[in-house]
Design a protein around this motif. Structure first.
Motif, PDB file in Angstrom:
ATOM      1  N   ASP A 157       0.688  -1.168  -0.031  1.00  0.00           N
ATOM      2  CA  ASP A 157       0.082  -0.026  -0.013  1.00  0.00           C
ATOM      3  C   ASP A 157       0.947   1.527  -0.034  1.00  0.00           C
ATOM      4  O   ASP A 157       0.522   2.204  -0.787  1.00  0.00           O
ATOM      5  CB  ASP A 157      -1.136   0.007   1.117  1.00  0.00           C
ATOM      6  CG  ASP A 157      -2.156  -0.957   0.910  1.00  0.00           C
ATOM      7  OD1 ASP A 157      -2.453  -1.382   0.055  1.00  0.00           O
ATOM      8  OD2 ASP A 157      -2.559  -1.189   2.105  1.00  0.00           O
ATOM      9  N   ASP A 158       1.864   1.206   0.969  1.00  0.00           N
ATOM     10  CA  ASP A 158       2.958   2.304   0.828  1.00  0.00           C
ATOM     11  C   ASP A 158       3.576   2.576  -0.514  1.00  0.00           C
ATOM     12  O   ASP A 158       3.664   3.757  -0.911  1.00  0.00           O
ATOM     13  CB  ASP A 158       3.826   2.245   2.008  1.00  0.00           C
ATOM     14  CG  ASP A 158       3.302   2.703   3.331  1.00  0.00           C
ATOM     15  OD1 ASP A 158       2.044   3.484   3.220  1.00  0.00           O
ATOM     16  OD2 ASP A 158       3.947   2.543   4.274  1.00  0.00           O
ATOM     17  N   ARG A 159       3.826   1.409  -1.313  1.00  0.00           N
ATOM     18  CA  ARG A 159       4.708   1.752  -2.447  1.00  0.00           C
ATOM     19  C   ARG A 159       3.636   2.290  -3.559  1.00  0.00           C
ATOM     20  O   ARG A 159       4.023   3.041  -4.159  1.00  0.00           O
ATOM     21  CB  ARG A 159       4.875   0.288  -2.916  1.00  0.00           C
ATOM     22  CG  ARG A 159       6.215  -0.163  -2.200  1.00  0.00           C
ATOM     23  CD  ARG A 159       6.688  -1.742  -2.390  1.00  0.00           C
ATOM     24  NE  ARG A 159       7.182  -1.726  -3.832  1.00  0.00           N
ATOM     25  CZ  ARG A 159       8.557  -1.519  -4.240  1.00  0.00           C
ATOM     26  NH1 ARG A 159       9.416  -1.250  -3.090  1.00  0.00           N
ATOM     27  NH2 ARG A 159       8.971  -1.523  -5.342  1.00  0.00           N
ATOM     28  N   ASP A 160       2.334   1.659  -3.562  1.00  0.00           N
ATOM     29  CA  ASP A 160       1.484   2.371  -4.269  1.00  0.00           C
ATOM     30  C   ASP A 160       1.021   3.921  -4.126  1.00  0.00           C
ATOM     31  O   ASP A 160       0.987   4.654  -5.091  1.00  0.00           O
ATOM     32  CB  ASP A 160       0.285   1.531  -4.184  1.00  0.00           C
ATOM     33  CG  ASP A 160       0.008   0.296  -5.238  1.00  0.00           C
ATOM     34  OD1 ASP A 160       0.962  -0.076  -5.838  1.00  0.00           O
ATOM     35  OD2 ASP A 160      -0.781  -0.620  -4.665  1.00  0.00           O
ATOM     36  N   ARG A 161       1.045   4.186  -2.804  1.00  0.00           N
ATOM     37  CA  ARG A 161       0.908   5.535  -2.274  1.00  0.00           C
ATOM     38  C   ARG A 161       2.038   6.453  -2.832  1.00  0.00           C
ATOM     39  O   ARG A 161       1.616   7.570  -3.251  1.00  0.00           O
ATOM     40  CB  ARG A 161       0.844   5.720  -0.829  1.00  0.00           C
ATOM     41  CG  ARG A 161       0.519   7.105  -0.392  1.00  0.00           C
ATOM     42  CD  ARG A 161       0.422   6.990   1.108  1.00  0.00           C
ATOM     43  NE  ARG A 161      -0.631   6.370   1.538  1.00  0.00           N
ATOM     44  CZ  ARG A 161      -1.820   6.943   1.820  1.00  0.00           C
ATOM     45  NH1 ARG A 161      -2.118   8.084   1.548  1.00  0.00           N
ATOM     46  NH2 ARG A 161      -2.961   6.122   2.396  1.00  0.00           N
ATOM     47  N   TYR A 162       2.998   6.107  -2.878  1.00  0.00           N
ATOM     48  CA  TYR A 162       4.381   6.457  -3.365  1.00  0.00           C
ATOM     49  C   TYR A 162       4.292   7.035  -4.733  1.00  0.00           C
ATOM     50  O   TYR A 162       4.583   8.163  -5.136  1.00  0.00           O
ATOM     51  CB  TYR A 162       5.584   5.697  -3.168  1.00  0.00           C
ATOM     52  CG  TYR A 162       6.724   6.203  -3.740  1.00  0.00           C
ATOM     53  CD1 TYR A 162       7.619   7.137  -3.224  1.00  0.00           C
ATOM     54  CD2 TYR A 162       7.371   5.649  -4.756  1.00  0.00           C
ATOM     55  CE1 TYR A 162       8.800   7.636  -3.582  1.00  0.00           C
ATOM     56  CE2 TYR A 162       8.510   6.041  -5.528  1.00  0.00           C
ATOM     57  CZ  TYR A 162       9.283   7.053  -4.880  1.00  0.00           C
ATOM     58  OH  TYR A 162      10.479   7.466  -5.641  1.00  0.00           O
TER      59      TYR A 162
END
Length: 293
Positions: A157-162
């Motif tokens: 999720d953090d990678r997608d948010r980035y």
């Protein structure tokens, strides 16, 4: 001693020459504080590794390669060119929005003047949407990968948010359809892979970096270690396609050293860093705002 080493490394890698990230007071960046990007771009160790990996991937595309190598100062002033590239990244993430918009406009005007033809007879333009997209995604991807490998792992999720956070800045650089997720970035890499290939320029680039005064003399071994880490960051199929397999891979001890430095950098706040300056700027309006994609 570790704090001093990281401070010197940050001064070389981040190098926000001529930019006051504390001004204008209260003005937000295009990616607000509290975002994943504010963590990723604050680590000088992973920025150094990721920045070199990004350039290797850019130079693997023939049109980008000649646009960069024939029209920039990489060959005669690699240290200065990398510092200016680092400054652009810092302004994109931490600079006040008005400062970033002015910077992006200057870069776009410069790109509009860069035209040429590769030795194979392929015309190129620095503002070609496909090439702008490749340059954007390689940098975005490489900084994330270096951070995840050496500083701390990020959740899916953090990678997608980035990746979602990068859209607004990319748009101001003329990138029409930047990837909005890790999966979209992977798909773009797969689509571009057949267009990539080896070139003596990649070896020349690595040779220039090894000998350039990128870091103070006592840190030159770390400089060369980071270069090898950047090559190692490139996915093996692409590394082979670009002719980079001869570069000696990192040993477990060398990887551990870089991981230790990167994780230490996560715990140390450098007051003069762009992030700390930007936090002081945006806090002037009351509170930090978390990014919502």
């Amino acid at each position: 001693m570790i704090r001093s080493l990281l401070d010197r490394l940050a001064a070389k890698v981040l190098a926000p020459e001529g930019v006051d990230f504390t001004r204008p007071a209260g003005e937000q960046a295009i990616v607000p504080a509290g975002s994943v990007s504010w963590d990723v771009y604050a680590n000088p160790v992973t920025l150094y590794i990721g920045g070199i990996a990004a350039v290797l991937l850019e130079l693997g595309e023939p049109r980008v390669r000649h646009g960069v190598w024939d029209h920039s100062s990489f060959k005669r002033d690699p240290a200065g060119r990398l510092r200016r590239t680092g400054m652009a990244a810092m302004v994109t993430v931490y600079g006040a929005r008005s400062v970033f918009e002015a910077k992006a406009a200057r870069v776009n005007r410069m790109h509009g003047r860069i035209r040429g033809t590769t030795p194979e007879g392929i015309a190129y333009a620095a503002d070609d949407p496909e090439l702008l997209l490749w340059v954007q995604v390689t940098a975005t991807w490489a900084f994330l990968e270096a951070y995840g490998r050496y500083a701390r792992p990020l959740s899916p999720d953090d990678r997608d948010r980035y990746f979602a956070e990068s859209r607004a800045g990319a748009a101001l650089y003329g990138v029409g359809t930047p990837p909005e997720s890790n999966a979209q970035a992977d798909a773009l890499f797969a689509a571009m892979t057949p267009k990539l290939g080896p070139s003596p320029v990649l070896g020349e680039f690595l040779s220039v970096l090894r000998d350039a005064p990128l870091m103070p003399r006592p840190l030159r071994p770390l400089q060369r270690l980071g270069i090898r880490a950047a090559v190692d960051l490139v996915p093996p199929p692409l590394r082979e396609r670009l002719g980079l397999m001869s570069v000696r891979p990192l040993s477990r001890a060398e990887s551990g050293l870089l991981r230790g430095l990167a994780r230490t950098a996560e715990r140390i706040q450098l007051p003069s860093s762009p992030r700390c300056q930007a936090e002081r700027r945006v806090s002037a309006q009351g509170s930090l705002v978390r990014f919502q994609p």
